[in-house]
Motif scaffolding. Structure first.
Motif, PDB file in Angstrom:
ATOM      1  N   THR A   1       0.975 -22.190   9.753  1.00 42.51           N
ATOM      2  CA  THR A   1       1.525 -21.681   8.485  1.00 42.51           C
ATOM      3  C   THR A   1       3.055 -21.683   8.530  1.00 42.51           C
ATOM      4  OG1 THR A   1       1.565 -19.353   9.117  1.00 42.51           O
ATOM      5  CG2 THR A   1      -0.482 -20.148   8.137  1.00 42.51           C
TER       6      THR A   1
ATOM      7  N   PHE B   1       4.181 -15.807   4.978  1.00 44.38           N
ATOM      8  CA  PHE B   1       3.444 -16.430   6.087  1.00 44.38           C
ATOM      9  C   PHE B   1       3.460 -15.534   7.320  1.00 44.38           C
ATOM     10  CE2 PHE B   1       7.029 -17.847   8.755  1.00 44.38           C
ATOM     11  CZ  PHE B   1       8.076 -17.784   7.861  1.00 44.38           C
TER      12      PHE B   1
ATOM     13  N   ASN C   1       4.224 -25.115   7.462  1.00 36.02           N
ATOM     14  CA  ASN C   1       4.075 -25.229   5.996  1.00 36.02           C
ATOM     15  C   ASN C   1       5.166 -24.442   5.272  1.00 36.02           C
ATOM     16  OD1 ASN C   1       1.814 -26.702   6.439  1.00 36.02           O
ATOM     17  ND2 ASN C   1       0.368 -25.014   6.117  1.00 36.02           N
TER      18      ASN C   1
END
Ligand SMILES: NC(=O)C1=CN([C@@H]2O[C@H](COP(=O)(O)OP(=O)(O)OC[C@H]3O[C@@H](n4cnc5c(N)ncnc54)[C@H](OP(=O)(O)O)[C@@H]3O)[C@@H](O)[C@H]2O)C=CC1
Ligand SMILES: CCCCCCCCCCCCCCCC(=O)OCC(=O)COP(=O)(O)O
Length: 325
Positions: free
Chosen positions: A105, A98, A108
């Motif tokens: 991101t 990421f 996540n």
């Protein structure tokens, strides 16, 4: 029988023995702490992060290696798994890809990490980029990019993992800052600002999470030869692509001049300029030393030493480390 042989010598050897035993116990505790610990390292594909990965993998930790380049991370996993350690139970590292400058991101990624490993024992916020340019020429978008990568990304990841650490009342959060998190030098404004912000944020965090037994460590290294300079962003957002030599100065020993400038300002501020000449000589010596150290001493090996030092400090639970290499 005099006083020395009956009292001083036994006392001296006794104290040395107790000290050696204490260090041995600390070492054993450190190894036990790192064995099986889930360790997340950002910026694991290069420099300090990579050396950190080697050190923690060898210590038997379960690693989560983070970066933007999945190929580089895969290569590192292969490299780590190729090293056989018969005395330690090592684990194949996970990788999570990421971009820290994209906070969505990051959130996540934190979820992915918790899903895969259940919890995090040690988070090492290591990834970062450098910046080189004058303030007057630098676009605000460049300042933001450096700030997002070096400050907002790491704090987003920390915030996303923190609740699970609080729930377990266990965890250690590390921020790799820099000497520039304490002292700003010219032509590095965005970098120094991001590191000052990092220092401030993690100092606050340390005070807030102490009640949950969570440790926060800020590491402030000096120069280490890695790809950091090469990948620095410049005033127009392009990649610097060079090594160490400071482009903005006119002299032959540009880093020296930069240091001289810093020292000069520092001393003048403290003593009103009276020590100017004396300071210049001292600063020249200091600058020559700094340049010499950069070019000849700061190898990947010293990178490793720094991180070994860090892993020791982690288990000794020291609050703040200034690693002068
Ligand atoms: N080298 C030095 O002299 C010093 C370094 N430091 C600090 O140490 C840390 C590590 O630097 P160092 O090892 O030298 O530098 P490197 O350039 O060798 O490594 C930087 C790492 O950060 C990762 N990275 C960069 N940008 C992003 C991003 N947007 N998202 C996710 N990952 C990113 C890179 O991964 P990839 O590009 O593969 O995504 C790379 O793995 C930095 O925070 C730096 O400020 C502090 C003091 C001195
Ligand atoms: C008694 C005197 C005290 C005052 C001395 C001031 C000297 C200033 C020292 C500055 C040291 C800088 C250390 C930097 C550590 C660091 O983060 O290095 C990486 C970068 O700076 C970024 O890489 P780049 O090569 O792009 O600069």
């Amino acid at each position: 029988m005099d006083f020395t042989s009956t009292v001083i010598i036994p006392l001296l050897f006794g104290s040395l023995g107790i000290f050696a035993l204490f260090r041995l116990l600390q070492w054993v505790r450190m190894r036990a702490y790192l064995q099986e610990a889930v360790v997340v390292i950002t910026g694991a594909s290069s420099g300090l992060g990579k050396e950190c990965a080697k050190a923690f993998h060898a210590a038997g930790s379960k690693l989560v290696l983070c970066g933007r380049d999945s190929e580089k991370l895969k290569e590192l996993v292969q490299e780590l798994c190729a090293v056989k350690n018969h005395r330690k139970n090592t684990h194949e590292p996970h990788t999570v890809v990421f971009d820290l400058s994209d906070t969505k991101t990051v959130v996540n990624a934190a979820e992915e990490i918790l899903k895969a490993l259940g919890h995090v024992d040690i988070l090492i916020n290591n990834a970062g980029i450098s910046f080189r340019g004058t303030i007057v020429d630098t676009g605000l978008d460049v300042d933001k990019k450096v700030m997002e990568t070096n400050y907002f990304g790491p704090i987003a990841l920390t915030k996303a993992l923190l609740p699970s650490m609080i729930k377990r009342r266990q965890g250690h959060i590390v921020a790799i800052s820099s000497v520039q998190g304490k002292i700003s030098i010219p032509f590095r404004s965005a970098y120094a600002a991001s590191k000052h912000a990092t220092q401030a944020f993690f100092d606050c965090l340390r005070a807030e999470v102490e009640q949950y037994d969570i440790e926060v460590t800020v590491v402030s290294p000096g120069y280490i030869q890695t790809n950091l300079s090469l990948n620095a962003v410049t005033a127009d957002g392009s990649r610097y692509g060079g090594f160490f030599v400071v482009a903005h100065e006119t002299g032959e020993d540009s880093l020296g001049l930069l240091l001289l400038h810093c020292l000069d300002t520092f001393w003048r501020r403290c003593w009103g300029g009276e020590h100017h000449k004396h300071t210049q000589e001292g600063a020249h010596r200091c600058a020559r030393g700094a340049v010499h150290t950069n070019l000849h001493v700061h190898t990947q090996a010293s990178c490793f030493d720094t991180l070994t030092f860090l892993s020791q400090q982690l288990s000794y639970r020291k609050k703040e480390v200034s690693a002068h290499v």
